[in-house]
Design a protein around this motif. Structure first.
Motif, PDB file in Angstrom:
ATOM      1  N   ALA A  21      57.360  10.402  -2.182  1.00 19.99           N
ATOM      2  CA  ALA A  21      56.660  10.184  -3.456  1.00 19.99           C
ATOM      3  C   ALA A  21      55.219  10.680  -3.368  1.00 19.99           C
ATOM      4  N   GLN A  22      54.535  10.345  -2.286  1.00 20.38           N
ATOM      5  CA  GLN A  22      53.152  10.796  -2.109  1.00 20.38           C
ATOM      6  C   GLN A  22      53.097  12.322  -1.987  1.00 20.38           C
ATOM      7  N   ASP A  23      54.035  12.886  -1.262  1.00 20.40           N
ATOM      8  CA  ASP A  23      54.073  14.329  -1.086  1.00 20.40           C
ATOM      9  C   ASP A  23      54.376  15.038  -2.406  1.00 20.40           C
ATOM     10  N   TYR A  24      55.206  14.429  -3.229  1.00 21.59           N
ATOM     11  CA  TYR A  24      55.527  15.022  -4.526  1.00 21.59           C
ATOM     12  C   TYR A  24      54.263  15.209  -5.372  1.00 21.59           C
ATOM     13  N   VAL A  25      53.386  14.215  -5.373  1.00 20.11           N
ATOM     14  CA  VAL A  25      52.141  14.311  -6.146  1.00 20.11           C
ATOM     15  C   VAL A  25      51.239  15.390  -5.557  1.00 20.11           C
ATOM     16  N   LYS A  26      51.150  15.462  -4.237  1.00 19.88           N
ATOM     17  CA  LYS A  26      50.347  16.526  -3.602  1.00 19.88           C
ATOM     18  C   LYS A  26      50.917  17.903  -3.944  1.00 19.88           C
ATOM     19  N   HIS A  27      52.224  18.004  -3.879  1.00 19.66           N
ATOM     20  CA  HIS A  27      52.920  19.254  -4.201  1.00 19.66           C
ATOM     21  C   HIS A  27      52.632  19.665  -5.647  1.00 19.66           C
ATOM     22  N   MET A  28      52.674  18.691  -6.560  1.00 16.63           N
ATOM     23  CA  MET A  28      52.394  18.994  -7.951  1.00 16.63           C
ATOM     24  C   MET A  28      50.959  19.502  -8.116  1.00 16.63           C
ATOM     25  N   LYS A  29      50.014  18.850  -7.465  1.00 17.94           N
ATOM     26  CA  LYS A  29      48.612  19.283  -7.561  1.00 17.94           C
ATOM     27  C   LYS A  29      48.437  20.699  -7.015  1.00 17.94           C
ATOM     28  N   HIS A  30      49.132  20.996  -5.943  1.00 25.70           N
ATOM     29  CA  HIS A  30      49.082  22.350  -5.370  1.00 25.70           C
ATOM     30  C   HIS A  30      49.491  23.382  -6.420  1.00 25.70           C
ATOM     31  N   HIS A  31      50.579  23.110  -7.122  1.00 28.14           N
ATOM     32  CA  HIS A  31      51.061  24.063  -8.124  1.00 28.14           C
ATOM     33  C   HIS A  31      50.231  24.025  -9.407  1.00 28.14           C
ATOM     34  N   LEU A  32      49.679  22.889  -9.744  1.00 28.34           N
ATOM     35  CA  LEU A  32      48.770  22.848 -10.892  1.00 28.34           C
ATOM     36  C   LEU A  32      47.534  23.706 -10.613  1.00 28.34           C
ATOM     37  N   ASN A  33      47.105  23.733  -9.364  1.00 27.86           N
ATOM     38  CA  ASN A  33      45.992  24.614  -8.983  1.00 27.86           C
ATOM     39  C   ASN A  33      46.345  26.087  -9.160  1.00 27.86           C
ATOM     40  N   GLN A  34      47.607  26.439  -9.025  1.00 27.72           N
ATOM     41  CA  GLN A  34      48.013  27.823  -9.258  1.00 27.72           C
ATOM     42  C   GLN A  34      47.893  28.186 -10.737  1.00 27.72           C
ATOM     43  N   ILE A  35      48.149  27.227 -11.587  1.00 29.87           N
ATOM     44  CA  ILE A  35      48.098  27.459 -13.028  1.00 29.87           C
ATOM     45  C   ILE A  35      46.675  27.295 -13.558  1.00 29.87           C
ATOM     46  N   PHE A  36      45.991  26.287 -13.056  1.00 28.27           N
ATOM     47  CA  PHE A  36      44.610  25.979 -13.457  1.00 28.27           C
ATOM     48  C   PHE A  36      43.748  25.945 -12.194  1.00 28.27           C
ATOM     49  N   PRO A  37      43.327  27.117 -11.710  1.00 23.21           N
ATOM     50  CA  PRO A  37      42.603  27.181 -10.436  1.00 23.21           C
ATOM     51  C   PRO A  37      41.408  26.222 -10.373  1.00 23.21           C
TER      52      PRO A  37
END
Length: 156
Positions: free
Chosen positions: A132-148
């Motif tokens: 669960a914690q990793d999922y949120v980190k993973h999401m933030k990683h990809h959100l950074n790709q969309i919104f640097p």
């Protein structure tokens, strides 16, 4: 688990509107033929949520750690997010993440330490809480790709 759920709920709230504000032409363009478009990145997050939902549910009742592997490129290809309407992809992302929050909220604390096997070779056991914690980190990683620059996070 509550801080993880609260953080995920905030991401859903903040980024649903941000995704919708991206023009379709920008959301759908692939930076290179072998790279995902922003829409496909969101699709990848949907697929990741699908796989993690299964992990969070099956991991609570199966007698042995379930072996649930995610082949991301195939999932993104098979779901054809690049050809889907932008609004459909955004709504699906929002709804599946709300469902993921519901499953995490109803999970008894004694199940947080139960495990799931997530590796292709069958050797990587992770607790449901870690996932669960990793999922949120993973999401933030990809959100950074969309919104640097949205998050200061190192994700490997």
């Amino acid at each position: 688990m509550k801080p993880t759920i609260d953080e995920l709920r905030q991401l859903i709230k903040d980024y649903t509107a941000k995704f919708s504000a991206i023009p379709e032409s920008e959301f759908s363009v692939k930076p290179l033929p072998h790279k995902w478009s922003k829409k496909e990145v969101v699709g990848h997050l949907i697929d990741s949520a699908h796989n993690n939902l299964r992990r969070f549910i099956c991991g609570q009742y199966e007698p042995f750690p379930p072996h649930i592997v995610y082949h991301q490129d195939f999932w993104v290809y098979a779901n054809a997010y690049g050809h889907a309407p932008q609004e459909d992809v955004i709504v699906l992302w929002k709804l599946i993440n709300h469902q993921l929050c519901t499953v995490l909220e109803t999970m008894p604390a004694e199940n947080y330490g139960r495990q799931c096997n997530t590796s292709k070779d069958g050797t990587q056991l992770r607790t449901l809480e870690w996932l669960a914690q990793d999922y949120v980190k993973h999401m933030k990683h990809h959100l950074n790709q969309i919104f640097p620059g949205s998050f200061e996070i190192a994700y490997t």
